[in-house]
Write a protein that holds these residues in place. Structure first.
Motif, mmCIF file in Angstrom:
data_model
loop_
_atom_site.group_PDB
_atom_site.id
_atom_site.type_symbol
_atom_site.label_atom_id
_atom_site.label_comp_id
_atom_site.label_asym_id
_atom_site.label_seq_id
_atom_site.Cartn_x
_atom_site.Cartn_y
_atom_site.Cartn_z
ATOM 1 N N ALA A 19 0.815 -1.216 0.000
ATOM 2 C CA ALA A 19 0.000 0.000 0.000
ATOM 3 C C ALA A 19 0.848 1.265 0.000
ATOM 4 O O ALA A 19 0.392 2.317 -0.477
ATOM 5 C CB ALA A 19 -0.935 0.011 1.212
ATOM 6 N N ARG A 20 2.076 1.197 0.504
ATOM 7 C CA ARG A 20 2.894 2.409 0.545
ATOM 8 C C ARG A 20 3.859 2.533 -0.640
ATOM 9 O O ARG A 20 4.652 3.458 -0.707
ATOM 10 C CB ARG A 20 3.651 2.513 1.877
ATOM 11 C CG ARG A 20 4.837 1.598 2.062
ATOM 12 C CD ARG A 20 5.405 1.735 3.464
ATOM 13 N NE ARG A 20 6.709 1.080 3.602
ATOM 14 C CZ ARG A 20 7.864 1.710 3.483
ATOM 15 N NH1 ARG A 20 7.902 3.012 3.253
ATOM 16 N NH2 ARG A 20 9.013 1.064 3.625
ATOM 17 N N ARG A 21 3.778 1.607 -1.590
ATOM 18 C CA ARG A 21 4.613 1.707 -2.796
ATOM 19 C C ARG A 21 3.970 2.641 -3.814
ATOM 20 O O ARG A 21 2.753 2.619 -4.008
ATOM 21 C CB ARG A 21 4.805 0.332 -3.441
ATOM 22 C CG ARG A 21 6.124 -0.354 -3.143
ATOM 23 C CD ARG A 21 6.385 -0.528 -1.717
ATOM 24 N NE ARG A 21 7.687 -1.177 -1.448
ATOM 25 C CZ ARG A 21 8.108 -1.464 -0.241
ATOM 26 N NH1 ARG A 21 7.349 -1.176 0.807
ATOM 27 N NH2 ARG A 21 9.303 -2.022 -0.042
ATOM 28 N N ARG A 22 4.807 3.453 -4.451
ATOM 29 C CA ARG A 22 4.398 4.295 -5.575
ATOM 30 C C ARG A 22 5.454 4.127 -6.661
ATOM 31 O O ARG A 22 6.579 4.603 -6.526
ATOM 32 C CB ARG A 22 4.311 5.777 -5.167
ATOM 33 C CG ARG A 22 3.343 6.061 -4.023
ATOM 34 C CD ARG A 22 1.898 5.877 -4.446
ATOM 35 N NE ARG A 22 0.984 6.246 -3.370
ATOM 36 C CZ ARG A 22 0.579 5.424 -2.411
ATOM 37 N NH1 ARG A 22 0.997 4.161 -2.392
ATOM 38 N NH2 ARG A 22 -0.245 5.844 -1.470
ATOM 39 N N THR A 23 5.089 3.438 -7.715
ATOM 40 C CA THR A 23 6.029 3.160 -8.805
ATOM 41 C C THR A 23 5.586 3.949 -10.024
ATOM 42 O O THR A 23 4.509 3.720 -10.553
ATOM 43 C CB THR A 23 6.074 1.659 -9.111
ATOM 44 O OG1 THR A 23 6.405 0.947 -7.913
ATOM 45 C CG2 THR A 23 7.114 1.351 -10.177
ATOM 46 N N PHE A 24 6.427 4.901 -10.453
ATOM 47 C CA PHE A 24 6.010 5.805 -11.514
ATOM 48 C C PHE A 24 7.174 6.136 -12.441
ATOM 49 O O PHE A 24 8.347 5.970 -12.095
ATOM 50 C CB PHE A 24 5.425 7.100 -10.921
ATOM 51 C CG PHE A 24 6.442 7.993 -10.249
ATOM 52 C CD1 PHE A 24 6.937 9.119 -10.902
ATOM 53 C CD2 PHE A 24 6.900 7.722 -8.960
ATOM 54 C CE1 PHE A 24 7.867 9.944 -10.289
ATOM 55 C CE2 PHE A 24 7.833 8.547 -8.346
ATOM 56 C CZ PHE A 24 8.313 9.660 -9.009
ATOM 57 N N ALA A 25 6.829 6.603 -13.627
ATOM 58 C CA ALA A 25 7.806 7.063 -14.608
ATOM 59 C C ALA A 25 7.561 8.539 -14.885
ATOM 60 O O ALA A 25 6.463 9.058 -14.646
ATOM 61 C CB ALA A 25 7.697 6.266 -15.902
ATOM 62 N N ILE A 26 8.587 9.201 -15.388
ATOM 63 C CA ILE A 26 8.453 10.597 -15.802
ATOM 64 C C ILE A 26 8.540 10.638 -17.321
ATOM 65 O O ILE A 26 9.474 10.092 -17.912
ATOM 66 C CB ILE A 26 9.545 11.484 -15.185
ATOM 67 C CG1 ILE A 26 9.520 11.381 -13.660
ATOM 68 C CG2 ILE A 26 9.358 12.930 -15.606
ATOM 69 C CD1 ILE A 26 10.542 12.248 -12.965
ATOM 70 N N ILE A 27 7.553 11.262 -17.953
ATOM 71 C CA ILE A 27 7.546 11.369 -19.408
ATOM 72 C C ILE A 27 7.573 12.837 -19.801
ATOM 73 O O ILE A 27 6.969 13.684 -19.131
ATOM 74 C CB ILE A 27 6.319 10.672 -20.029
ATOM 75 C CG1 ILE A 27 5.015 11.297 -19.543
ATOM 76 C CG2 ILE A 27 6.324 9.183 -19.714
ATOM 77 C CD1 ILE A 27 3.773 10.783 -20.250
ATOM 78 N N SER A 28 8.271 13.137 -20.882
ATOM 79 C CA SER A 28 8.327 14.521 -21.353
ATOM 80 C C SER A 28 9.009 14.576 -22.706
ATOM 81 O O SER A 28 9.638 13.608 -23.147
ATOM 82 C CB SER A 28 9.091 15.412 -20.366
ATOM 83 O OG SER A 28 10.489 15.199 -20.473
ATOM 84 N N HIS A 29 8.902 15.721 -23.342
ATOM 85 C CA HIS A 29 9.709 16.035 -24.520
ATOM 86 C C HIS A 29 11.109 16.416 -24.031
ATOM 87 O O HIS A 29 11.256 16.880 -22.898
ATOM 88 C CB HIS A 29 9.074 17.208 -25.269
ATOM 89 C CG HIS A 29 9.586 17.391 -26.663
ATOM 90 N ND1 HIS A 29 9.098 16.674 -27.730
ATOM 91 C CD2 HIS A 29 10.556 18.200 -27.162
ATOM 92 C CE1 HIS A 29 9.724 17.043 -28.834
ATOM 93 N NE2 HIS A 29 10.622 17.958 -28.517
ATOM 94 N N PRO A 30 12.156 16.203 -24.840
ATOM 95 C CA PRO A 30 13.495 16.633 -24.414
ATOM 96 C C PRO A 30 13.512 18.111 -24.008
ATOM 97 O O PRO A 30 12.833 18.942 -24.609
ATOM 98 C CB PRO A 30 14.353 16.399 -25.665
ATOM 99 C CG PRO A 30 13.650 15.310 -26.400
ATOM 100 C CD PRO A 30 12.193 15.529 -26.159
ATOM 101 N N ASP A 31 14.268 18.399 -22.957
ATOM 102 C CA ASP A 31 14.493 19.765 -22.459
ATOM 103 C C ASP A 31 13.300 20.371 -21.732
ATOM 104 O O ASP A 31 13.299 21.576 -21.446
ATOM 105 C CB ASP A 31 14.922 20.720 -23.591
ATOM 106 C CG ASP A 31 16.259 20.330 -24.203
ATOM 107 O OD1 ASP A 31 17.124 19.842 -23.455
ATOM 108 O OD2 ASP A 31 16.422 20.490 -25.426
#
Length: 534
Positions: A19-31
Motif C-alpha cells: 500500500a505504501r509503494r508508488r512506482t512511476f515514470a516521468i515522461i516529457s519532450h526533451p528539455d
C-alpha cells in the motif's frame, strides 16, 4: 494457532508494504526539465544531499539518473534508470525514461512496469511531439497521469491556455491543484487550491538545495508588497475564476485516465516540488492487479511474481556484468529464494538481488510488489520473462518495436573481434538494436533500430565499455521482415536492392529499401511469407 497468527501477521505486513509503494515514470519532450525534476525528487526524498545538474560545470554535481558517458557528454538521457527513495510515508520507485524519440522503445518497456506517470510540460512550449507519443502509450496501458508544468521562472504561456491545450490535445480534463503566483523573473510561489494556502518560496544557490517556503493566506499584505496592488488584485481574480470554472478533482476519473491533476512550479529552483511530491504520495495509486495467462494477479497475493522489463550491461565498470531489471508484481521477494522461470521451464535460485540507484547498487534482502530490483544476469533472463513462485503463471510479453532505420557497423580492429561480438550480443540483449548477419558470414553486421541516435549509442558504448572502435554507415533501407520460404521450393524473385540476412535466432530476414519494394516482392511471390520481426 501460533502458525496462523504468524501467517496473518505476514499478510498484514505484505498489504501494508504494498500500500505504501508508488512506482512511476516521468515522461516529457526533451528539455522540458525531466531530469532536473528527477534530481529534486531525490533531494526532497533525502536520497542526495545536493541536486545535480544535467550540464554540470566545475565542481557542481552531475545528475544521478544520467550516468552513461554519452549522457554526461551530451546532456541527454539515453537509457532508463531506476531510483528508489522514501518520502511522506511512501516508498517511491522512480523510473527515469529517455526523452528523445529515438529511444521510445526503451520508454515503452519502462511504462510497462509502472503504476502511474508524471508528465512534465515546458510552460512556454506546452505539449510537444514526444510528450504526445508517450502520453498515447500511457493511455493505451491505462496509466493515470499527473502533470507538472515546469519552468514558471521563465517567460511562458498563460496557465489557462496550457490547461485548455491539455484538454484539447490529450482529451482529458485538466484540474489545477495549485496556481502560480507571478511568472518569469517575478515567479514567487503557488497558491494551493486544495488547502487554500499561499506557498511562497525562496531561491537557493544554483537551485541545488531545498527551497525555503513560507505559508500564508491570499490576503497577506506581504503579497501586495511583492506583486503590487494591481498584481495582487489580478491574482485574486484569477483564483476566483479558476475555482468557479474548473471541476473538482475526481480520483476515480483520474485513475481511469480521464482527468489529470495539474501542478505549476520550477524544478530548477525547487519551487513547487515538495508539494508535488506530497500530492504524488496521496494521489498516485499503489500497485494494482496485473493481467497474466492465469487471470489478474493481486499485488498482495502470497505468491511472488515479477517481470523482467529491462536489461543493462556494464552499469558498474568494476563488475562488467549484465543487470536484469525486475518489477515485482505480487507478493514478497526474498534473497536466495527459488523461483520458477516459465520460458526455461525450470527453477533457479536468485542469489544476488540488488536495490538499484542509477548505476549504484546494494544487496537487497527483500522487496515487495511495486519495487524494482536488479538481478545479475548470466544469460538466463530476457526482456519480458516472468519469474514466479508458481508454475502456472506467466505475464503478457512486452512487444518489441519494428526497426525503421538501418546501418552497417564496421570494426577497425580484427584483433578485438571477440569483444566486438560480445558487445553486439549484449547490446542486442538489452533491446538497444537488432543485429543482422550476412547469410555467408562475410559481410559486416547490419544494425536495425527505431531511431538513428541508437547507432551513435552503440558505437559509443562499444568504444567506452568494450574497447572497440567502430564506424557506422547509414543505409537507405527502412523495412525488415522475417521470411518463410514457399513450401513448393520455387525460386523467389527478390527485389534487386533487398538484402537477405540472418537474425540472432538464425531466422532468415529480408531488408527492403521501402514498403514499396516489400509490396512488389509480395506480388511477385504470392507463396512467400513475410512477417513482422516481433
Amino acid at each position: 494457532m501460533i502458525e496462523s497468527t504468524a501467517t496473518a501477521g505476514a499478510s498484514a505486513t505484505l498489504r501494508e508494504e504494498v500500500a505504501r509503494r508508488r512506482t512511476f515514470a516521468i515522461i516529457s519532450h526533451p528539455d522540458a526539465g525531466k531530469t532536473t525534476l528527477t534530481e529534486k525528487f531525490l533531494l526532497y526524498g533525502g536520497a542526495v544531499e545536493e541536486a545535480g545538474s544535467v550540464r554540470a560545470r566545475g565542481n557542481a554535481r552531475r545528475s544521478t539518473s544520467d550516468w552513461m558517458a554519452m549522457e554526461r557528454q551530451r546532456g541527454i538521457s539515453v537509457t532508463s534508470t531506476a531510483l528508489q527513495f522514501d518520502a511522506f510515508g511512501c516508498r517511491f520507485n522512480l523510473l527515469d525514461t529517455p526523452g528523445h524519440q529515438d529511444f521510445s522503445e526503451d520508454t515503452y518497456r519502462t511504462l510497462a512496469a509502472v503504476d502511474s506517470a508524471v508528465m512534465v510540460l515546458d510552460s512556454a512550449k506546452g505539449i510537444e511531439a514526444q510528450t504526445r507519443k508517450l502520453f498515447d502509450v500511457c493511455r493505451m496501458r491505462k496509466i493515470p497521469v499527473l502533470t507538472f508544468i515546469n519552468k514558471l521562472d521563465h517567460p511562458g504561456r498563460e496557465p489557462l491556455e496550457l490547461l485548455d491545450e491539455i484538454e484539447r490535445v490529450l482529451g482529458m480534463l485538466a484540474v489545477p491543484m495549485n496556481w502560480p503566483i507571478g511568472d518569469g523573473p517575478s515567479f514567487r510561489g503557488v497558491y494551493d487550491l486544495v488547502n487554500h494556502a499561499v506557498l511562497q518560496f525562496e531561491r537557493t544557490e544554483g537551485g541545488r538545495h531545498r527551497a525555503p517556503v513560507t505559508v500564508g493566506n491570499l490576503d497577506d499584505p506581504k503579497l501586495t508588497a511583492i506583486l503590487g496592488d494591481r498584481g495582487h488584485a489580478e491574482l485574486k481574480e484569477q483564483i476566483a475564476l479558476i475555482q468557479g470554472v474548473t471541476p473538482e478533482f475526481d480520483r476515480e476519473a483520474f485513475l481511469r485516465g480521464e482527468m489529470t491533476p495539474v501542478f505549476f512550479g520550477s524544478a530548477l529552483n525547487s519551487f513547487g516540488v515538495e508539494p508535488f511530491i506530497e500530492a504524488l504520495a496521496k494521489l498516485a495509486p499503489p500497485p494494482g492487479p496485473r493481467a497474466s495467462d492465469s487471470g489478474d494477479i493481486a499485488p498482495d497475493s502470497d505468491e511472488f511474481s515479477g517481470i523482467i522489463f529491462k536489461i543493462q550491461a556494464n552499469m558498474d565498470p568494476q563488475h562488467r556484468d549484465r543487470m536484469a531489471f525486475l518489477r515485482v508484481c505480487s507478493g514478497r521477494f526474498e534473497k536466495d529464494m527459488m523461483v520458477y522461470h516459465p520460458r526455461l521451464g525450470r527453477s533457479i535460485r536468485v542469489t544476488r538481488p540488488h536495490r538499484l540507484f542509477a548505476r549504484e547498487r546494494e544487496t537487497v534482502e527483500e522487496a515487495f510488489a511495486g519495487d524494482v530490483i536488479g538481478l545479475v544476469n548470466p544469460g538466463l533472463f530476457l526482456i519480458g520473462d516472468t519469474l514466479t513462485s508458481s508454475k502456472s503463471l506467466r505475464y503478457e510479453p512486452i512487444p518489441r518495436f519494428e526497426p525503421e532505420c538501418f546501418a552497417t557497423l564496421e570494426s577497425f580492429s580484427f584483433a578485438k573481434s571477440k569483444q566486438f561480438q560480445r558487445g553486439l550480443e549484449q547490446l542486442e540483449e538489452e533491446g538497444a538494436v537488432r543485429v543482422f548477419w550476412s547469410i555467408d558470414g562475410t559481410r559486416m553486421p547490419i544494425l536495425g533500430a527505431v531511431g538513428t541516435l541508437q547507432f551513435e549509442v552503440v558505437a559509443s558504448r562499444l568504444e567506452t565499455e568494450y574497447g572497440v572502435e567502430t564506424k557506422v554507415v547509414p543505409m537507405e533501407h527502412t523495412v525488415a521482415k522475417r521470411v518463410t520460404l514457399p513450401p513448393s521450393g520455387a525460386d523467389v524473385q527478390w527485389p534487386r536492392a533487398s538484402i537477405r540476412v540472418r537474425d540472432r535466432h538464425g531466422d532468415l530476414v529480408v531488408i527492403f529499401p521501402s514498403s514499396w519494394e516489400e509490396d512488389y516482392c509480395r506480388k511477385q511471390n504470392p507463396d512467400l511469407g513475410l512477417e513482422p520481426l516481433g
